[in-house]
Design a protein around this motif. Structure first.
Motif, PDB file in Angstrom:
ATOM      1  N   ASP A   1       0.805  -1.224   0.000  1.00 24.27           N
ATOM      2  CA  ASP A   1       0.000   0.000   0.000  1.00 24.27           C
ATOM      3  C   ASP A   1       0.840   1.277   0.000  1.00 24.27           C
ATOM      4  O   ASP A   1       0.477   2.254  -0.660  1.00 24.27           O
TER       5      ASP A   1
ATOM      6  N   MET B   1       0.297   4.284  -2.629  1.00 24.12           N
ATOM      7  CA  MET B   1      -0.210   5.606  -2.259  1.00 24.12           C
ATOM      8  C   MET B   1       0.768   6.705  -2.662  1.00 24.12           C
ATOM      9  O   MET B   1       0.356   7.794  -3.081  1.00 24.12           O
TER      10      MET B   1
ATOM     11  N   ARG C   1       0.166   7.335  -6.230  1.00 25.67           N
ATOM     12  CA  ARG C   1      -1.059   8.136  -6.432  1.00 25.67           C
ATOM     13  C   ARG C   1      -0.762   9.619  -6.258  1.00 25.67           C
ATOM     14  O   ARG C   1      -1.253  10.456  -7.017  1.00 25.67           O
ATOM     15  N   LEU C   2       0.031   9.955  -5.240  1.00 20.60           N
ATOM     16  CA  LEU C   2       0.399  11.362  -5.046  1.00 20.60           C
ATOM     17  C   LEU C   2       1.232  11.864  -6.218  1.00 20.60           C
ATOM     18  O   LEU C   2       1.016  12.972  -6.716  1.00 20.60           O
TER      19      LEU C   2
ATOM     20  N   LYS D   1      -0.737  12.770  -9.152  1.00 24.75           N
ATOM     21  CA  LYS D   1      -1.452  14.042  -8.989  1.00 24.75           C
ATOM     22  C   LYS D   1      -0.482  15.220  -8.985  1.00 24.75           C
ATOM     23  O   LYS D   1      -0.861  16.344  -8.676  1.00 24.75           O
TER      24      LYS D   1
ATOM     25  N   SER E   1      -3.500   6.177   4.838  1.00 23.16           N
ATOM     26  CA  SER E   1      -4.290   7.265   4.272  1.00 23.16           C
ATOM     27  C   SER E   1      -3.475   8.550   4.268  1.00 23.16           C
ATOM     28  O   SER E   1      -2.524   8.715   5.027  1.00 23.16           O
TER      29      SER E   1
ATOM     30  N   LEU F   1      -6.823  17.375  -0.004  1.00 23.31           N
ATOM     31  CA  LEU F   1      -7.110  16.022  -0.479  1.00 23.31           C
ATOM     32  C   LEU F   1      -7.249  15.053   0.680  1.00 23.31           C
ATOM     33  O   LEU F   1      -6.768  15.310   1.780  1.00 23.31           O
ATOM     34  N   PHE F   2      -7.916  13.966   0.397  1.00 18.36           N
ATOM     35  CA  PHE F   2      -7.983  12.841   1.329  1.00 18.36           C
ATOM     36  C   PHE F   2      -8.072  11.580   0.487  1.00 18.36           C
ATOM     37  O   PHE F   2      -8.953  11.457  -0.368  1.00 18.36           O
ATOM     38  N   ASP F   3      -7.144  10.666   0.687  1.00 20.93           N
ATOM     39  CA  ASP F   3      -7.117   9.429  -0.099  1.00 20.93           C
ATOM     40  C   ASP F   3      -6.613   8.310   0.799  1.00 20.93           C
ATOM     41  O   ASP F   3      -5.922   8.543   1.792  1.00 20.93           O
ATOM     42  N   TYR F   4      -6.982   7.082   0.445  1.00 17.17           N
ATOM     43  CA  TYR F   4      -6.571   5.917   1.208  1.00 17.17           C
ATOM     44  C   TYR F   4      -6.602   4.715   0.291  1.00 17.17           C
ATOM     45  O   TYR F   4      -7.242   4.752  -0.786  1.00 17.17           O
TER      46      TYR F   4
ATOM     47  N   LYS G   1      -8.072   1.825  -0.073  1.00 21.18           N
ATOM     48  CA  LYS G   1      -9.313   1.199  -0.575  1.00 21.18           C
ATOM     49  C   LYS G   1     -10.230   2.199  -1.267  1.00 21.18           C
ATOM     50  O   LYS G   1     -11.359   1.871  -1.619  1.00 21.18           O
ATOM     51  N   ASN G   2      -9.777   3.420  -1.501  1.00 22.89           N
ATOM     52  CA  ASN G   2     -10.557   4.457  -2.172  1.00 22.89           C
ATOM     53  C   ASN G   2     -10.300   4.347  -3.679  1.00 22.89           C
ATOM     54  O   ASN G   2      -9.354   4.906  -4.198  1.00 22.89           O
TER      55      ASN G   2
END
Length: 163
Positions: free
Chosen positions: A33, A37, A40-41, A44, A133, A156-159, A161-162
């Motif tokens: 994970d 994650m 993902r950042l 973006k 997260s 932002l807020f991400d985790y 399982k999102n």
């Protein structure tokens, strides 16, 4: 403007019941994970120039995995023992001392304090920050010491399982 990312450590292992909580490593899911994650950042276009972590093994390992995805050497991660199970007041103290050269800082820490501090910022209500997260805010200020008295904007807020 200063930007802050609050990152809860990735999923930790409970395989060794005799191991002290502070020394628990990440489990397989956590090891998967954290880089995901970070990617993902990166996707973006989130740039991180300040790296701060609890000294607990699971938080520091999460920070190192994020840093590796950003091609940042782990020696650039500042550690604070006080961030291990820290109450919101400790987050405030750490933020006030951050290097003003850093525009965006990631802080890796633990529940319940990280969720309490995120909620204390007053821009969103989160019942629980899941493992790995990322909660981000912008502070409308030029110096970290002024961040918590400045206007705060949700970012932002991400985790994991999102989807």
């Amino acid at each position: 403007m200063k930007s802050l990312l609050l990152i809860r450590h990735a999923k930790s292992s409970w395989d060794s019941p005799t191991l002290q909580d502070f020394d628990r490593p990440l489990n397989d899911r956590g090891l998967k994970d954290a880089p995901m994650m970070a990617e993902r950042l990166l996707s973006k276009k989130v740039h991180i120039d300040g790296w701060v972590s609890s000294t607990a093994k699971r938080a520091f390992t999460t920070a190192k995995l994020f840093a590796a995805a950003y091609k940042v050497d782990a020696q650039h991660i500042s550690t604070y023992q006080a961030l291990y199970h820290a109450p919101p007041m400790i987050f405030e103290q750490v933020i006030a001392q951050l290097n003003d050269d850093w525009k965006t800082t990631a802080i890796f820490s633990h529940n319940p304090g990280i969720t309490e501090f995120a909620n204390q910022l007053g821009v969103a209500r989160i019942d629980n920050m899941p493992t790995c997260s990322v909660f981000g805010v912008h502070f409308l200020c030029d110096h970290w010491k002024d961040a918590l008295s400045s206007e705060v904007r949700f970012w932002l807020f991400d985790y994991p399982k999102n989807f």
